[in-house]
Each structure stands twice: as structure tokens, then as C-alpha cells.
Design an enzyme around this catalytic site. Sequence first.
Site, PDB file in Angstrom:
ATOM      1  N   ASP A 109      -9.145  -3.553  -3.502  1.00  0.00           N
ATOM      2  CA  ASP A 109     -10.129  -3.883  -4.528  1.00  0.00           C
ATOM      3  C   ASP A 109      -9.741  -3.284  -5.877  1.00  0.00           C
ATOM      4  OD1 ASP A 109     -11.744  -5.281  -2.784  1.00  0.00           O
ATOM      5  OD2 ASP A 109     -12.983  -3.560  -2.288  1.00  0.00           O
ATOM      6  N   HIS A 158     -26.361  -9.169  -5.882  1.00  0.00           N
ATOM      7  CA  HIS A 158     -27.174  -8.199  -6.604  1.00  0.00           C
ATOM      8  C   HIS A 158     -28.622  -8.648  -6.752  1.00  0.00           C
ATOM      9  CE1 HIS A 158     -23.069  -6.991  -7.670  1.00  0.00           C
ATOM     10  NE2 HIS A 158     -23.572  -5.785  -7.716  1.00  0.00           N
TER      11      HIS A 158
END
Length: 763
Positions: free
Chosen positions: A608, A703
Site C-alpha cells: 500500500d 467511509h
Amino acid sequence: MVTTHNLGFPRIGAKRELKFALEAYWKGQSTLDAVKQLGHELRQRHWALQAGLDLAPVGDFAFYDQVLDMSFTLGNLPARVQGFHGDELDNYFRVARGRSAQSAEAHAQCCGGVAAGEMTKWFDTNYHYIVPEFTAATRFKLDASRLLQQLAEARAQQVKAKPVIIGPVTYLAIGKSKDDTSQLALLPQLLQVYTELLETLAAQGVEWVQIDEPILVTELDADWQHAFNLAYHQLKSCRVKLLVATYFGQLADNQYLAANLPVAGLHVDAINARSEIVPLLGMLPAHKVLSVGVINGRNIWKTDLNATLDWLEPIAERLGERLWLAPSCSLLHVPVDLDSEQALDLEIRSWLAFATQKLDELQILATALTQGRAAVKDQLASNHTAIATRRSSQRVHKPQVKAALEKLTPQLGQRQNAYAVRASKQAALLKLPKYPTTTIGSFPQTADIRHARSEFKAGRLDAAGYQAAMQAEIARSIQEQEALGLDVLVHGEAERNDMVEYFGEQLDGYAFSQFGWVQSYGSRCVKPPILFGDISRPRAMTVDWIKYAQSLTSKPMKGMLTGPVTILNWSFVRDDQPRSVSCYQLALAIRQEVLDLEQAGINVIQIDEAALREGLPLRKAQWQSYLDWAVESFRITANGVADETQIHTHMCYSEFNDIIESIAAMDADVITIETSRSDMELLDAFKTFDYPNEIGPGVYDIHSPNIPDQADMVKLMQLAAERVPAERLWVNPDCGLKTRQWAEVLPALRNMVAAAKTLRANA
């Protein structure tokens, strides 16, 4: 006299009180009144900590985000939430996260789900803001109630208040037009509302207003430079004194513009722009205050107070009472109080300063300038000892790490063959369908996981018990993914407290706080590890967990790692050597882990790099230097593997279009990026740039608690297929799922897998 002030204070609370209050309310376990009361208590507490300042910020507190606060103050609400009749704070949460309270009754009456506002990084920080939205129909209307309430609270506490607002030009510049409307075309009507706001504050007896314009440290074309002159020539008639605050970078070619704006004062970040301070003295009109940001508001190392005084004393002599001292930027980006860190190594602790201690440093500097160094000789001597000890510490400097860096060669960053060759080998090995599905890595961090971790750290659960608990959670993640029908699985990261801290804990050269929390967005807080010395990897960090997960399934299992650039950018980084050197050290350490995973039979490895873009210098002229060493660090980490090993990387919540060539140069086989909140806007670059490898444009906004619709995800992927060949597209969420609950995750992923099946059927 030297005036001391602060640009902003951390708002989450020393023990993350705001986080827990917000999440309890959203889950229906608390009340809105309780949230508001806690906000009041936190503001009181934080003003008390700033009592020694000549001026303290008011309006820097936000329940979610200061930019969203400004949108509500300006009456700039998206059409989808206008006409709301419940409490304004519920509507505020709807814009921030798609909905407010989760309880069925509250949800039905006032807080139905909507599309959450787009979220991106605040300049080059890890703080995320809610992007203002503009259309041809945008109309601004003042609502000063939030600011006036906080101002009244501050005065009741005898706070010497300095209201803080985001400036009009920066507000327009960081927003996005949802149609063809020019943001600058909105400036005249926006200035009317700013004028009304400033006059409202003047009527309350406010003398100074801090008006943040950090966009001044970026390149501005002639139209945006003109916008500054237009804005502040109109606002100069207001009956308050304006302090225009810049931070995070150098003014460079905007120096003259900033120095000559018709305002009473200018704040400059002297950590990033120290070389500009003396030239500015010659540009400033004789009446104008210069606020110098002398304490680093972005990092946690003690300030070298003696060295700072050496260059500051001549400036103070020249400016006299026109000199103000402050941190470089808001202290939002550092933890609250070092005094809470009783478990931290004492030597390392002596090198640090959190927000409260930074204000103490500010007072020492001010006293030395007004009364002489002798007035604070003991504090200066103690500071000198700490600075000297850190510089000479053998814990910081390790010859073997430096020797390894000297052996770096370009060949370390090269794959054996080009992507086209690798892709065919990987396809033969992995046998994935068209539009393969996967997730970004983490699954919900449940109460059971957090309890097991805290019991283990406290010594009440032994290593075998902890391992058994984590393996049970890994097994659950595998079972759920297989039931869903995902194609490439992850182990769920149950054992990881944080994607950076987890690795830092296992690398030499890092230290850790207990309460060093910093807000990332809303209720999401991170605890950046402290990179204090040369980095090395003593042992494997993830291999056993990933091997166990792979043993439970015949499907491909992704090894999950955090990349060197993200570990660097999401740490509190040492400031005694170039960031590039620390990044190369991290790259060599994570490279060892990549090779160990491959040796263990893991054929898909995700590294990542969520923070790649946020490390960009704010001026494009300086980008290439950063991108050269950042991309090379990733390549060193990733490219020691065989062609058959598929390397993934993930990036989230940043604008990538303008660095797409550098992302391609990373040469990851698969990249996954956030696109759901921006309706695939991030793929616009592919209209003109032929991205060569595979890509997973996130179709599920993790989110927000809202469950994504299958048809919407199909539509987003169809948009993606107009830019990237379908055979190179993956289907995935836009980020990890650790912050969500299983009750939200499972139906969302079920819809995502169904969307992939629909796409395959229509292909």
C-alpha cells in the site's frame, strides 16, 4: 513586547473523547446533546491550556472538519441536503459521512442516507477535508451561529479571542465545481458574505481575525493572484484587523503579493520558509505585523531554542512590537500532551514536544526576546542538552544501515520482465475471471479483536492465547470471503492496530507513544509511530499470519504490506537527515518482507502506498525530485520478485491525475484507487494517458455507512471501462474495511460481487 498566539489546537481531546462521543451518537447509543456538551467541555479545556498566549484561536474546533464548518458558515450546502428540518448538526454529519445517527427512529425522522461529500487531503498532510461543492446555482448565505457561540464561550472563560476562518480564495481553490461553473466567478457574491461575517464579528468587539490562506504557498496563475487583490481590497473596509495566515510551504513568487495585501498582519511558516523571513521585512509596509511560525506544528521534535533565538533576535530588534510568534501552522497535526506518555523511553521522550509543550516553547522564546536569555537560562540549558544528546545518540545512527544504503543499485528496482510478459504468466497461475474481485486488505476491527489486543499488551493474555484469538478472526474473514464469492482473498489484518504502527513496532529505529493520537478525518484518529533512528528489519513481520490464512483456502491470498513512502509520510519523521534517506532505509526493510512472503508461497502481494501523493511538495516545480526517490523506493521494495508474483498497490483519497505518469512508473501489476465519491473523476487522466497495467477503481465508499447499490457500482465500472480496457479492470472497495461493521460490510460486498457478475455477463 512580542505577541504570542496559536493558529489552532487539536480538537479530539487527549484521550480521543470526541471520537468516542461521535461514534456513540452515530450508533444510537448517545444523544446529540451529549455530543454538544462534550464539544463545549473540550473547548474550555483547550482554551485553558492556551491561557498563557496573548491571543488564542476561536472557531478552530470542529465536530468533523473545519472546511465543512466553513461551508455551513457560508451556507454552501449541497442541494441533496438542503431543506433539512432537523438539527443542523445532523445535517452536517449527513454531508460528512452520508448519514448521522444510526438508530432506526432517528434515521427515519431526520437523517436519511445521502451521498457523502467528497473527501481529500488537506494540502500535504494526512488530514482529510470535505471538499466544498459549487454549481451555477450556488448561493452563499451567512450563518455565523457556530462561530458566535464559540466566541461567547471563550469570552465567558476570559479568553483573549482571535476568531479563525478559512479565507475566501483558499475556500474557492480547494473546492470543486460540479458543472462548468468557474470557481472564481463565485468570488464576488462570496465576498459579500465574508464582509457580512467580518462585520458581525466587529459588532461583537473582535479586534483580530485570523483568515487562513494556505493556497498562497502554491503556484497561482494571474487570475488567482488577481483574486487575492480583489478579495482583500474589498475586505479592507471591514472593522476588524485581518491576519492572513499561510503555512505548509514557501510563498516564493507570491511573496510580494502576500506582503502587500491590504491587511493588518501576515503569518509565515518559518519552518518551511525561513529563508523568506528577512526578504519579507523589506517588503512589508511599516504598519504591518509579521507573525513568524517558529515552532514546527507538523512534527513532534523539540525546537532548538538557542539556534532559533540566534536568527530571531535580529528580526525582533528590527520589528519590535510588530513581531508575533506562533507555531508554523495549526497544532491539529500533533498530539495533545507529552505529559501523558509515562511509558515512553525516557531518553527519546526528552527529545519530544507535543502541542502543549510547543506552546511552552513559544513562551520561552517570547520571554527570551523581551527579557533576555538570562530570564530563561535554565530552560534554554535543558533544551540544549536534549538537542545535543539526540544529535550524538548511537541509538539514532547505525553504521550497518548506512553501509546497506551505499550498496543500492538501479537493478534493485527492476522487474525481470515487462508487464505484458508478467501478466500472461500471472494469468496462467492465478486463473482469475474477468473483472476479478478483491478487497483492499482489512476487515472490521471488532470489539473482540480490540479486547484481545489490549489484554495481550497488558500481559493478561499470553502469546499463545493472542495467536489463537487472531487466527480465529482470520478464519472468520476467510469464511466470509469464500461465502461471498470473492476471487482474491485477504487475511483481514486482525492482528494489526494500524497499517503503519504495526510495521513500525517491528522495525528497529522506531518508538511509540500511548496517547499520541492525531485526527485523520471525523472520528478517525491515527497514532503515528516515531521514526527516530536508522531503520532495519530484525525479523519477518507478516509471513506467519499470511501463511496461516493461505492454508485455509485454495483461492489466491494477498500478502498485505504498507509501502515505504506511506510508512514515512504517516510517521513522525526524524528531521536530522533528508526524508529520501529514511525512505530508502524503509524500502530495503520492506523488500526483505516481500521476498519472504514470496518464498512462503504467496503469489499476490499488495504494498500500500496510500500516502504517495500527499508527500508531494506543494509547488509543482519541486515535484519531480520527490517523485524520483518515492517511486524508486517503491520499486526497490516491490521488484525483487519473480514474474509470476503479482504486485498490487493501493492509493486512496488524493488527486492522482496530475502524477499518473509517476504512478505508472511504479510498475505495479495492479493498482487500486479511490473513485467512488468522485464518480470516476480520477480516471479522467486515462483519456489522454494510456495506463499500461491493471487497475481497480474503487466502487464502494467505505467511509460512509451507507450500503452501495449494485446498479450504481455497475455504472461506475462501465464508466471505468470507457477509459481502461475491461480485461485490465478489477472490482474492489476504495479502501480498507477496518472502520466499518460486519453488518455493513457483508451486504456491501455482496452487492459488489453481484455487480462483477453482471459486468461479466454483459461483457
